[in-house]
Design a protein around this motif. Structure first.
Motif, PDB file in Angstrom:
ATOM      1  N   PHE A   8       0.751  -1.151   0.090  1.00  0.00           N
ATOM      2  CA  PHE A   8       0.100   0.143   0.029  1.00  0.00           C
ATOM      3  C   PHE A   8       1.022   1.255  -0.044  1.00  0.00           C
ATOM      4  O   PHE A   8       1.640   1.495   1.008  1.00  0.00           O
ATOM      5  CB  PHE A   8      -0.848   0.048   1.135  1.00  0.00           C
ATOM      6  N   ASP A   9       1.080   1.793  -1.130  1.00  0.00           N
ATOM      7  CA  ASP A   9       1.843   3.050  -1.263  1.00  0.00           C
ATOM      8  C   ASP A   9       1.393   4.340  -0.581  1.00  0.00           C
ATOM      9  O   ASP A   9       1.907   5.398  -0.305  1.00  0.00           O
ATOM     10  CB  ASP A   9       2.340   3.211  -2.631  1.00  0.00           C
ATOM     11  N   TRP A  10      -0.051   4.604  -0.984  1.00  0.00           N
ATOM     12  CA  TRP A  10      -0.616   5.727  -0.492  1.00  0.00           C
ATOM     13  C   TRP A  10      -2.134   5.283   0.019  1.00  0.00           C
ATOM     14  O   TRP A  10      -3.103   5.686  -0.891  1.00  0.00           O
ATOM     15  CB  TRP A  10      -0.705   6.835  -1.400  1.00  0.00           C
ATOM     16  N   PRO A  11      -2.368   4.653   1.004  1.00  0.00           N
ATOM     17  CA  PRO A  11      -3.510   4.107   1.344  1.00  0.00           C
ATOM     18  C   PRO A  11      -4.631   5.008   1.525  1.00  0.00           C
ATOM     19  O   PRO A  11      -4.234   5.833   2.213  1.00  0.00           O
ATOM     20  CB  PRO A  11      -3.144   3.071   2.622  1.00  0.00           C
ATOM     21  N   ARG A  32      -6.410  -0.064   3.606  1.00  0.00           N
ATOM     22  CA  ARG A  32      -7.293  -0.222   2.554  1.00  0.00           C
ATOM     23  C   ARG A  32      -6.899   0.839   1.443  1.00  0.00           C
ATOM     24  O   ARG A  32      -6.482   2.311   1.841  1.00  0.00           O
ATOM     25  CB  ARG A  32      -8.552  -0.009   2.911  1.00  0.00           C
ATOM     26  N   SER A  33      -6.793   0.407   0.188  1.00  0.00           N
ATOM     27  CA  SER A  33      -6.783   1.239  -0.993  1.00  0.00           C
ATOM     28  C   SER A  33      -8.002   0.917  -1.785  1.00  0.00           C
ATOM     29  O   SER A  33      -8.141  -0.329  -2.220  1.00  0.00           O
ATOM     30  CB  SER A  33      -5.728   0.872  -1.541  1.00  0.00           C
ATOM     31  N   GLY A  34      -9.059   1.892  -2.149  1.00  0.00           N
ATOM     32  CA  GLY A  34     -10.054   1.606  -2.817  1.00  0.00           C
ATOM     33  C   GLY A  34     -11.001   0.401  -2.277  1.00  0.00           C
ATOM     34  O   GLY A  34     -11.227   0.337  -1.042  1.00  0.00           O
ATOM     35  N   ARG A  35     -11.217  -0.585  -2.891  1.00  0.00           N
ATOM     36  CA  ARG A  35     -11.994  -1.950  -2.382  1.00  0.00           C
ATOM     37  C   ARG A  35     -11.033  -3.029  -1.727  1.00  0.00           C
ATOM     38  O   ARG A  35     -11.383  -3.902  -1.130  1.00  0.00           O
ATOM     39  CB  ARG A  35     -12.708  -2.301  -3.430  1.00  0.00           C
ATOM     40  N   ARG A  36      -9.505  -2.781  -1.935  1.00  0.00           N
ATOM     41  CA  ARG A  36      -8.620  -3.799  -1.533  1.00  0.00           C
ATOM     42  C   ARG A  36      -8.415  -3.629  -0.126  1.00  0.00           C
ATOM     43  O   ARG A  36      -8.016  -2.294   0.377  1.00  0.00           O
ATOM     44  CB  ARG A  36      -7.432  -3.688  -2.320  1.00  0.00           C
ATOM     45  N   LEU A  37      -8.733  -4.362   0.764  1.00  0.00           N
ATOM     46  CA  LEU A  37      -8.534  -4.402   2.275  1.00  0.00           C
ATOM     47  C   LEU A  37      -7.616  -5.754   2.832  1.00  0.00           C
ATOM     48  O   LEU A  37      -7.636  -6.767   2.282  1.00  0.00           O
ATOM     49  CB  LEU A  37      -9.671  -4.459   2.889  1.00  0.00           C
ATOM     50  N   VAL A  38      -6.606  -5.384   3.677  1.00  0.00           N
ATOM     51  CA  VAL A  38      -5.628  -6.293   4.053  1.00  0.00           C
ATOM     52  C   VAL A  38      -5.647  -6.225   5.796  1.00  0.00           C
ATOM     53  O   VAL A  38      -5.588  -4.886   6.131  1.00  0.00           O
ATOM     54  CB  VAL A  38      -4.427  -6.279   3.596  1.00  0.00           C
ATOM     55  N   SER A  39      -5.990  -7.377   6.387  1.00  0.00           N
ATOM     56  CA  SER A  39      -5.803  -7.236   7.804  1.00  0.00           C
ATOM     57  C   SER A  39      -4.720  -8.046   8.292  1.00  0.00           C
ATOM     58  O   SER A  39      -4.555  -9.176   7.648  1.00  0.00           O
ATOM     59  CB  SER A  39      -7.141  -7.329   8.595  1.00  0.00           C
ATOM     60  N   ILE A  40      -3.888  -7.817   9.424  1.00  0.00           N
ATOM     61  CA  ILE A  40      -2.987  -8.749   9.970  1.00  0.00           C
ATOM     62  C   ILE A  40      -3.103  -8.520  11.317  1.00  0.00           C
ATOM     63  O   ILE A  40      -3.439  -7.526  12.044  1.00  0.00           O
ATOM     64  CB  ILE A  40      -1.490  -8.400   9.555  1.00  0.00           C
ATOM     65  N   GLY A  41      -3.030  -9.609  12.252  1.00  0.00           N
ATOM     66  CA  GLY A  41      -2.941  -9.746  13.442  1.00  0.00           C
ATOM     67  C   GLY A  41      -1.715  -9.260  14.311  1.00  0.00           C
ATOM     68  O   GLY A  41      -0.779  -9.521  13.757  1.00  0.00           O
ATOM     69  N   LEU A  85     -13.077  -0.877  12.833  1.00  0.00           N
ATOM     70  CA  LEU A  85     -12.213  -1.863  11.796  1.00  0.00           C
ATOM     71  C   LEU A  85     -13.276  -2.170  10.812  1.00  0.00           C
ATOM     72  O   LEU A  85     -14.561  -2.124  11.101  1.00  0.00           O
ATOM     73  CB  LEU A  85     -11.634  -3.124  12.171  1.00  0.00           C
ATOM     74  N   GLU A  86     -12.822  -2.083   9.378  1.00  0.00           N
ATOM     75  CA  GLU A  86     -13.832  -2.738   8.572  1.00  0.00           C
ATOM     76  C   GLU A  86     -14.038  -4.147   8.634  1.00  0.00           C
ATOM     77  O   GLU A  86     -13.225  -4.810   8.824  1.00  0.00           O
ATOM     78  CB  GLU A  86     -13.286  -2.309   7.162  1.00  0.00           C
ATOM     79  N   GLN A  87     -15.314  -4.538   8.354  1.00  0.00           N
ATOM     80  CA  GLN A  87     -15.690  -5.928   8.351  1.00  0.00           C
ATOM     81  C   GLN A  87     -15.816  -6.629   7.033  1.00  0.00           C
ATOM     82  O   GLN A  87     -16.089  -5.878   6.077  1.00  0.00           O
ATOM     83  CB  GLN A  87     -16.783  -6.213   9.233  1.00  0.00           C
TER      84      GLN A  87
END
Length: 189
Positions: A8-11, A32-41, A85-87
Motif C-alpha cells: 500500500f503506497d498511499w492507502p 485499505r486502498s479502494g476496495r482492497r483491504l488487508v488485515s494482519i493480527g 475496523l472494517e468488516q
C-alpha cells in the motif's frame, strides 16, 4: 520463491483496531486502498511499540532545521479516524516482526510486517540447526504513509491500546469485569 507482498503506497486508510471485549481483545492492523483491504493480527505490545516508534521518528524529523518534511506537531483534524475496523476482519497472517523506516524521497513513513515463521525443531537433537532459507517469510505487508497520516495512525493506535481494562488504583493490575483479586504492594496491607 519471492514472498507475496501486500503493498500500500498511499492507502486510503491505515489503522490499528481491536475485536473483542477489554481483557480478551485481538489487535489488528488494517490497510485499505479502494476496495482492497488487508488485515494482519498483532499483539497489543507490538501495536504500542510501533506507535511509540512512529512518534519518535516524526519528532526527530520535525526537529530538523526548518522541518523539511513538514511534519505536523499534532494530528491534523481532517486525518482523525475513530471508525471501527472494517468488516469482515480476516487476517492474512499473525505478525512476528515489524520494521519501521523513513523514505526521504517520498517523505513517507514505511511500515513492514512479517508473519511469525515457524521452524521445526527435532526434540532429540543436541543442537538446533536453522536453515536460513526456512526462515524466509512467504508474505509480508508493506505500507507507506505520509507524515500527517503517520501522526494520526500513531495517536489512534495509542488510544486503542490505552482503552483496555481499568487499572486498579491500589495494585496497578488490570481489573476484569468478573472481579478482581487485589495484590497490594508490600507495606500497603
Amino acid at each position: 520463491m519471492a514472498p507475496l507482498v501486500h503493498s500500500f503506497d498511499w492507502p486510503d486508510r491505515v489503522v490499528v483496531g481491536t475485536v473483542g471485549a477489554p481483557g480478551s481483545r485481538s489487535f489488528y492492523l488494517q490497510a485499505r486502498s479502494g476496495r482492497r483491504l488487508v488485515s494482519i493480527g498483532l499483539e497489543k505490545e507490538q501495536s504500542k511499540a510501533l506507535a511509540d516508534k512512529i512518534e519518535e521518528v516524526l519528532d526527530e524529523l520535525m526537529a530538523q532545521e526548518g522541518n523539511p518534511a513538514s511534519v505536523p506537531a499534532a494530528t491534523p483534524v481532517e486525518l482523525v479516524d475513530n471508525d471501527p475496523l472494517e468488516q469482515p476482519v480476516e487476517p492474512e497472517f499473525r505478525t512476528g516482526v515489524l520494521s519501521l523506516g523513513w523514505d526521504p524521497s517520498t517523505a513517507q513513513v514505511v511500515i513492514q510486517a512479517f508473519p511469525i515463521v515457524e521452524v521445526e525443531v527435532d526434540d532429540d537433537a543436541d543442537e538446533i540447526e536453522i536453515d536460513l532459507e526456512d526462515m524466509q517469510a512467504d508474505e509480508m505487508l508493506l505500507v507507506r504513509i505520509p507524515v500527517g497520516t503517520a501522526r494520526a495512525f500513531a495517536k489512534r493506535t495509542l488510544e486503542v491500546v490505552g482503552a483496555g481494562r481499568v487499572i486498579c488504583m491500589f495494585c496497578g493490575e488490570p481489573m476484569d469485569a468478573a472481579g478482581h483479586v487485589c495484590h497490594l504492594p508490600d507495606g500497603l496491607e
